[in-house]
Design a protein around this motif. Structure first.
Motif, PDB file in Angstrom:
ATOM      1  N   UNK A  82       0.824  -1.200   0.000  1.00 56.46           N
ATOM      2  CA  UNK A  82       0.000   0.000   0.000  1.00 56.46           C
ATOM      3  C   UNK A  82       0.868   1.264   0.000  1.00 56.46           C
ATOM      4  N   UNK A  83       1.976   1.209   0.747  1.00 52.87           N
ATOM      5  CA  UNK A  83       2.874   2.355   0.826  1.00 52.87           C
ATOM      6  C   UNK A  83       3.544   2.610  -0.526  1.00 52.87           C
ATOM      7  N   UNK A  84       3.871   1.554  -1.245  1.00 50.46           N
ATOM      8  CA  UNK A  84       4.495   1.686  -2.558  1.00 50.46           C
ATOM      9  C   UNK A  84       3.529   2.310  -3.555  1.00 50.46           C
ATOM     10  N   UNK A  85       2.263   1.999  -3.435  1.00 50.49           N
ATOM     11  CA  UNK A  85       1.251   2.564  -4.325  1.00 50.49           C
ATOM     12  C   UNK A  85       1.126   4.063  -4.076  1.00 50.49           C
ATOM     13  N   UNK A  86       1.125   4.486  -2.828  1.00 51.84           N
ATOM     14  CA  UNK A  86       1.049   5.913  -2.494  1.00 51.84           C
ATOM     15  C   UNK A  86       2.256   6.665  -3.031  1.00 51.84           C
ATOM     16  N   UNK A  87       3.428   6.086  -2.875  1.00 48.25           N
ATOM     17  CA  UNK A  87       4.648   6.725  -3.377  1.00 48.25           C
ATOM     18  C   UNK A  87       4.598   6.823  -4.894  1.00 48.25           C
ATOM     19  N   UNK A  88       4.156   5.772  -5.545  1.00 46.55           N
ATOM     20  CA  UNK A  88       4.049   5.778  -7.007  1.00 46.55           C
ATOM     21  C   UNK A  88       3.049   6.830  -7.473  1.00 46.55           C
ATOM     22  N   UNK A  89       1.914   6.945  -6.803  1.00 50.01           N
ATOM     23  CA  UNK A  89       0.929   7.973  -7.144  1.00 50.01           C
ATOM     24  C   UNK A  89       1.494   9.370  -6.941  1.00 50.01           C
ATOM     25  N   UNK A  90       2.215   9.537  -5.854  1.00 48.10           N
ATOM     26  CA  UNK A  90       2.825  10.831  -5.570  1.00 48.10           C
ATOM     27  C   UNK A  90       3.849  11.200  -6.638  1.00 48.10           C
ATOM     28  N   UNK A 120       3.859  10.267  -9.681  1.00 43.78           N
ATOM     29  CA  UNK A 120       3.153  10.574 -10.919  1.00 43.78           C
ATOM     30  C   UNK A 120       2.364  11.875 -10.838  1.00 43.78           C
ATOM     31  N   UNK A 121       1.778  12.175  -9.688  1.00 44.79           N
ATOM     32  CA  UNK A 121       0.928  13.350  -9.554  1.00 44.79           C
ATOM     33  C   UNK A 121       1.699  14.661  -9.440  1.00 44.79           C
ATOM     34  N   UNK A 122       2.818  14.655  -8.752  1.00 50.08           N
ATOM     35  CA  UNK A 122       3.560  15.904  -8.547  1.00 50.08           C
ATOM     36  C   UNK A 122       3.965  16.531  -9.882  1.00 50.08           C
ATOM     37  N   UNK A 123       4.614  15.809 -10.794  1.00 46.49           N
ATOM     38  CA  UNK A 123       4.948  16.425 -12.081  1.00 46.49           C
ATOM     39  C   UNK A 123       3.711  16.846 -12.875  1.00 46.49           C
ATOM     40  N   UNK A 124       2.658  16.063 -12.767  1.00 49.57           N
ATOM     41  CA  UNK A 124       1.426  16.392 -13.472  1.00 49.57           C
ATOM     42  C   UNK A 124       0.844  17.706 -12.959  1.00 49.57           C
ATOM     43  N   UNK A 125       0.870  17.903 -11.654  1.00 52.66           N
ATOM     44  CA  UNK A 125       0.340  19.133 -11.069  1.00 52.66           C
ATOM     45  C   UNK A 125       1.244  20.332 -11.321  1.00 52.66           C
TER      46      UNK A 125
END
Length: 113
Positions: free
Chosen positions: A1-9, A11-16
């Motif tokens: 679950x922690x790896x999924x959050x890090x992966x989302x983060x 991906x989302x930071x550059x997108x934002x």
């Protein structure tokens, strides 16, 4: 679950951040184009130019450049630098309007054909 959050983060930071980077980069690119135009093609010296600032506006075109010359601090000249560089208009500051500056008084105004 922690790896999924890090992966989302990751991906989302550059997108934002990408819209902010896009706007800042284009403002700098357009300001550099106009500055080069003023120096190389209009033969102004660096000492004549007070400021060259890229702006992101709400209207079209979205990017333009505001130039202020040292000998006319109450006038902002608006340039477009999309395909070719063109002085589009000018704006007087409230102080310039109070002094009664008119179009015929402008030193750096380039009338459009």
């Amino acid at each position: 679950m922690k790896k999924i959050r890090i992966a989302l983060l990751v991906l989302l930071v550059p997108l934002l951040l990408s819209p902010f980077v896009y706007v800042q980069a284009n403002k700098m690119i357009y300001a550099k184009k106009v500055n080069a135009y003023l120096l190389e093609e209009e033969h102004h010296s660096k000492d004549e130019i007070k400021s060259v600032k890229g702006v992101w506006g709400v209207k079209l075109p979205p990017f333009y450049v505001v130039v202020v010359f040292k000998d006319e601090p109450d006038v902002e000249y608006i340039y477009f630098a999309h395909n070719s560089i063109m002085q589009f208009e000018y704006r007087l500051s409230p102080e310039g309007r109070a002094r009664g500056i008119t179009r015929s008084d402008l030193k750096h105004y380039i009338p459009r054909d």
